[in-house]
Scaffold this motif. Structure first.
Motif, PDB file in Angstrom:
ATOM      1  N   ASP A 203       0.807  -1.220   0.000  1.00  0.00           N
ATOM      2  CA  ASP A 203       0.000   0.000   0.000  1.00  0.00           C
ATOM      3  C   ASP A 203       0.841   1.271   0.000  1.00  0.00           C
ATOM      4  O   ASP A 203       0.308   2.369   0.140  1.00  0.00           O
ATOM      5  N   ASP A 204       2.152   1.116  -0.141  1.00  0.00           N
ATOM      6  CA  ASP A 204       3.032   2.277  -0.090  1.00  0.00           C
ATOM      7  C   ASP A 204       3.486   2.656  -1.502  1.00  0.00           C
ATOM      8  O   ASP A 204       4.505   2.185  -2.005  1.00  0.00           O
ATOM      9  N   GLY A 205       2.701   3.509  -2.141  1.00  0.00           N
ATOM     10  CA  GLY A 205       2.961   3.884  -3.530  1.00  0.00           C
ATOM     11  C   GLY A 205       4.324   4.499  -3.747  1.00  0.00           C
ATOM     12  O   GLY A 205       4.968   4.257  -4.773  1.00  0.00           O
ATOM     13  N   VAL A 206       4.790   5.281  -2.777  1.00  0.00           N
ATOM     14  CA  VAL A 206       6.089   5.944  -2.927  1.00  0.00           C
ATOM     15  C   VAL A 206       7.206   4.903  -3.044  1.00  0.00           C
ATOM     16  O   VAL A 206       8.043   4.955  -3.946  1.00  0.00           O
ATOM     17  N   ARG A 209       6.777   2.715  -6.348  1.00  0.00           N
ATOM     18  CA  ARG A 209       7.222   3.431  -7.562  1.00  0.00           C
ATOM     19  C   ARG A 209       8.746   3.534  -7.617  1.00  0.00           C
ATOM     20  O   ARG A 209       9.351   3.358  -8.672  1.00  0.00           O
ATOM     21  N   ALA A 210       9.374   3.817  -6.472  1.00  0.00           N
ATOM     22  CA  ALA A 210      10.833   3.962  -6.437  1.00  0.00           C
ATOM     23  C   ALA A 210      11.526   2.635  -6.778  1.00  0.00           C
ATOM     24  O   ALA A 210      12.442   2.586  -7.593  1.00  0.00           O
ATOM     25  N   CYS A 241       4.956  -2.095 -11.567  1.00  0.00           N
ATOM     26  CA  CYS A 241       5.330  -3.484 -11.287  1.00  0.00           C
ATOM     27  C   CYS A 241       5.052  -4.346 -12.513  1.00  0.00           C
ATOM     28  O   CYS A 241       4.097  -4.103 -13.248  1.00  0.00           O
ATOM     29  N   THR A 242       5.906  -5.347 -12.733  1.00  0.00           N
ATOM     30  CA  THR A 242       5.706  -6.207 -13.903  1.00  0.00           C
ATOM     31  C   THR A 242       4.905  -7.460 -13.568  1.00  0.00           C
ATOM     32  O   THR A 242       4.289  -8.049 -14.429  1.00  0.00           O
ATOM     33  N   GLU A 243       4.914  -7.834 -12.284  1.00  0.00           N
ATOM     34  CA  GLU A 243       4.253  -9.079 -11.910  1.00  0.00           C
ATOM     35  C   GLU A 243       3.614  -8.945 -10.534  1.00  0.00           C
ATOM     36  O   GLU A 243       4.072  -8.134  -9.726  1.00  0.00           O
TER      37      GLU A 243
END
Ligand code: C2E
Ligand code: CA
Ligand code: CA
Ligand code: CA
Length: 268
Positions: A203-206, A209-210, A241-243
């Motif tokens: 749930d931590d988008g930051v 994304r990093a 994310c790829t997977e």
């Protein structure tokens, strides 16, 4: 007071003794479990987010104890490590996972978790080579999931073994990423094929994304673990994310459930 202190000891001692006794009983059972064939692998699907297709499964060990029922790995893997049993258990896992995966369609790979001790004892590379040879599974269809703990101790020797595994064609994933201390350095210390973001960051988008940006720029696939809702899945895809892997897609399942999952994905 002193009297109270003694009282507390008198009260707790039998409980401690009981816990120690239960632990010894479990250790005794664990030593016999391999010979009795009580271990089993469950498999959790891994989904490619771009194409929305099945890319393979992660093998997760279970212990079918005659009295305790299905025991989860967190309740016996640490003990197996303490007792030195993890080496032979790890060899069994590799053989079982490879001989299962060779039955799947060619595009599907199997991921196997590796304990740090398998590196330290030098037993991993021969065990992987033996499992591939015995099953006939091509190296690139096997992925090993290792944690930072394995990398920290004995760095150069571990890197040498990772290179030997790469020479077998095997893929290497850095598991539980973000839970250790020197994460960013670890990510650059070896050309991993994949980084798996620990589920505590779902749930931590930051953070997602990093890590997705860093991993992708280093040429790695980025897997999000512990995806439990459709909303998380949507955001993880958006965040690069790829997977993905998690209860929202499927819980780990026993072998008899695999053909159904594979068929559904091939039809879709
Ligand atoms: P892991 O490698 O990080 O595996 C992911 C764990 O998260 C698995 O627990 C899986 O069942 C669980 N999980 C998957 N999706 C979700 C989700 O959406 N929500 C939540 N809350 N959990 C999810 P499991 O099977 O109990 O395994 C625990 C750990 O035991 C593994 O963590 C791994 O470190 C270790 N382990 C499992 N199998 C093996 C093995 O064959 N060898 C070794 N050395 N360790 C193993
Ligand atoms: Ca794992
Ligand atoms: Ca993990
Ligand atoms: Ca873990």
């Amino acid at each position: 007071s002193k009297a109270e202190g003694r009282g507390r000891f008198a009260f707790f001692e039998p409980a401690l003794q009981e816990a120690a006794r239960a632990r010894r009983a479990l250790e005794f059972d664990l030593r016999a479990a391999l010979a009795l064939g009580q271990f089993e692998l469950f498999y959790q699907p891994k989904i490619h987010l771009g194409e929305n297709c099945l890319s393979g499964f992660e093998a997760l060990i279970r212990w079918r104890h005659p009295l305790r029922g299905l025991v989860r790995p967190d309740d016996f893997i640490p003990m197996a490590e303490d007792l030195g049993l993890i080496i032979r258990i790890g060899e069994w896992v590799l053989r079982a996972a490879c001989s299962e995966a060779v039955n799947w369609p060619e595009g599907l790979s199997v991921a196997v978790n590796v304990a740090p001790a398998q590196f330290y004892t030098g037993s991993l590379v021969p065990a992987v080579a033996a499992a591939l040879a015995a099953s006939g599974l091509p190296g690139p269809r096997l992925e090993l999931e290792i944690t930072e703990t394995a990398l920290l101790r004995n760095g150069p020797e571990v890197l040498r073994q990772l290179a030997a595994l790469k020479a077998l064609g095997v893929k290497i994933a850095l598991d539980d990423f973000g839970t250790g201390y020197s994460s960013l350095t670890q990510l650059r210390s070896f050309p991993f094929d994949r980084v798996k973001i620990d589920r505590s960051f779902a749930d931590d988008g930051v953070v997602v994304r990093a890590v997705a940006a860093l991993g992708t720029s280093l040429g790695m696939c980025v897997t999000a673990e512990g995806v439990e809702t459709a909303e998380q899945m949507r955001r993880l895809r958006q965040d690069g994310c790829t997977e993905a892997q998690g209860y929202h897609l499927s819980r780990p399942v026993p072998v008899p459930a695999l053909p159904g999952i594979i068929r559904r994905h091939l039809e879709a």
